[in-house]
Write a protein that holds these residues in place. Structure first.
Motif: not given
Lengths: 405, 405
Positions: A138-139, A123-126, A112-118
């Motif tokens: 997202f990339s 190529k790394l996104r998936a 339930g933690k809110r995560i963001a990845v940029v």
């Protein structure tokens, strides 16, 4: 607390941001220090030490090690590029089906933690998104095509950033990535973020080059903004970078597959630095792995061991044990080249025109020591580990979640 | 097996030689690689990795850590120079009475093993010899005055070496040291040797300078000879070396005692790089410790933290915990300066004329990553530790006695 890959992490209590500054050895920060007041403040008031990366010192293995808190022997990702024996095909190692372990990001997300990845490189996104239960991923590369369904966000260019993303070979694309992290955090109280850049600048410019300094000055502003927003920030790197050029400016390359062929030994040399972004490096790095017939291994090892600049030739078992690699995903031999040498496959396989202006690259042991910097002091046990140089870059989230004072 | 400082070592089964190449970061070997065929062979056929030194990255703390297999918190040696509170005097930290732990050398010697120690600098000799039950221990510096009683050998110049020792500021003095080790081993089957050089060359010349290359080429011959004599050889360093000069060529120094005095705070700044061989560095390094009144500590820390180039200012307890230092032998504060900055005391205290041609020095975190190289392959567990960069230079004898394949 959660346990991921046999390591235990405290749940984030406020925003926590892990940053992988692709290809950024400490020399870059040193040369740019007058232009990086925020990073300098982190070092002074927070924490800094030198840590060891995963070898091969490439992007995918190190990014996936950081987000899983585990080496390639556990998470399965041992290159950007790989020979899939089952498919009998050489493929990019960027599909989640190659992942053998859950990420810390995914596990926290499922709690339930809110995560963001940029990530800069798509190529790394998936792989970074794998297992996320919601959140944003997202990339920057494809910021113009995000969807709520795929990325958990829409209109990055418009609402979030106010401008389209720079091109993938524009230094600004990495700034865009860190800026996006800061803008996301300003908009919404994420629990944890992972931001990962690209190393086009570092491949192209040595520490202290005006372009490198200008790039880092721009990054620094957003590091400062993340700090100002109250985040616990940790900055490390996937690998360093060294000049791999001969005196005449040409790449200092030895073509391993050709060398073996000259001795009558057929082989398949996989260069796991290979990725879609060849302008960086022409697929030339300091780590390669060789597939060949079992009865040729001993002779091939002897031949390759004699090649000037090939620092170390290891058997599969030796390399897997020493560097924590998955033995079923590497060849019969592993080659590490020295600080100034890169490994090629055959002359025809590489397009050297992309590195005609010089070659800076990575992949071996000499690009495996990188800085790890936090904007906060560490608890004594972690301060000790960092000060005595016995940590790895993939301890990043252990430090961020368990180690802050 | 023997246990020394809570670590267990196998007894040597053939000649074992540990070498501390003072101030030699990997860059030196890289630049000289065409001139160092033996070291290149060690790397190729044996083992290599990057390890962390003791911080302060100075000579005495690292040499004593290597021979005790323990950090300064255990062995007591936290500088070349030190403020002895009991004596109220600033003294060289080269007397065995400062040692708080037995050495591996002494313990093996007491078990009847035949030990030889050759140090270039005599300042290390008494501590390295401490506890030896027989064996040989002399300094190249005073090779002309050895006695059987003190050094376990006579006529080094004549019978062993066939020539007088070079001067202490002659690059040849370090070659003389390694050569003496090889000549001793050719003459007598020592069980274990420790050879430790001086870093005058590295202070004076950057990697790749013809003088540095010529020096290392000469060293390499004797590394080859030790190997040829059947020894297990391990080569590491006490610290690296970085340029600490401003654009105009003058030392990039901040005078900590003067800075505090300007704010009305009396202090005693101890620079533990200080030793009798000031031509190397003018007593300017990247680590200092500050003695001052308890009620001034907070303000002094704030002031020093704002000094450009002072990367980290720690309290005694923080520094002792993080770097494994003896708290009773450091001041109220510890300063680490950055890669390009050194710490001075007052302008008057230093003789800058000795570093008028430039200053290369060490002492901080940026000189703490050094190579460790063996002429033999390692057993899998040790190969893994070395490959993953989680060892210290003072694991040298653990590797040499327990880790060879």
């Amino acid at each position: 607390m959660i346990t991921v890959n046999d390591r235990t992490y405290n749940l984030p209590q406020g925003p926590v941001v892990g940053i992988c500054m692709d290809g950024t050895s400490f020399d870059y920060y040193e040369a740019a220090k007058d232009l990086m007041p925020n990073l300098q403040r982190f070092i002074r008031e927070g924490s800094m030490g030198m840590v060891h990366s995963v070898v091969p010192s490439f992007t995918n293995p190190n990014n996936m090690a950081m987000v899983t808190g585990a080496p390639p022997s556990v998470n399965g990702i041992c290159g950007n590029y790989y020979y899939d024996k089952a498919l009998d095909a050489e493929v990019m190692m960027n599909d989640p089906r190659y992942l053998r372990a859950p990420s810390i990001l995914a596990s926290l997300s499922q709690q339930g933690k809110r995560i963001a990845v940029v990530t800069v490189k798509d190529k790394l996104r998936a792989m970074l998104a794998h297992g996320l239960a919601g959140g944003v991923c997202f990339s920057a590369e494809f910021a113009d095509r995000v969807t709520t369904e795929l990325n958990g966000i829409e209109n990055v260019e418009g609402t979030l950033m106010g401008r389209p993303q720079p091109g993938i070979y524009d230094p600004g694309i990495s700034v865009y990535c860190i800026e996006a992290g800061a803008r996301l955090l300003a908009r919404e109280p994420f629990d944890l973020m992972y931001l990962t850049t690209t190393d086009f600048v570092q491949h192209k410019y040595a520490p202290g080059h005006p372009e490198a300094n200008a790039f880092l000055a721009a990054i620094d502003q957003w590091l400062g903004e993340l700090d100002r927003l109250g985040a616990i920030v940790g900055v490390t790197a996937d690998h360093g970078m060294n000049d791999k050029t001969q005196a005449d400016g040409s790449p200092n390359v030895r073509y391993a597959e050709s060398i073996l062929a000259d001795h009558g030994i057929p082989s398949r040399v996989i260069l796991p630095i290979t990725d879609p972004y060849v302008v960086h490096h022409g697929a030339l790095g300091s780590y390669g792995t060789v597939y060949l017939a079992e009865d040729e291994v001993t002779r091939a090892r002897e031949i390759l061991s004699e090649v000037p600049g090939f620092e170390k030739v290891l058997s599969r078992d030796e390399a897997a044990a020493a560097f924590h690699l998955p033995p079923d995903r590497i060849g019969e031999l592993v080659i590490l080249s020295d600080r100034s040498t890169v490994i090629g496959r055959t002359a025809a396989w590489h397009d050297l025109s992309v590195v005609a202006e010089g070659l800076r690259s990575h992949g071996g042991l000499h690009e495996a020591v990188v800085p790890m910097i936090f904007n906060r002091p560490l608890a004594p046990a972690y301060a000790e580990r960092l000060a005595t140089g016995t940590s790895r870059n993939y301890d990043l989230f252990d430090y961020l979640l368990n180690g802050i004072a």
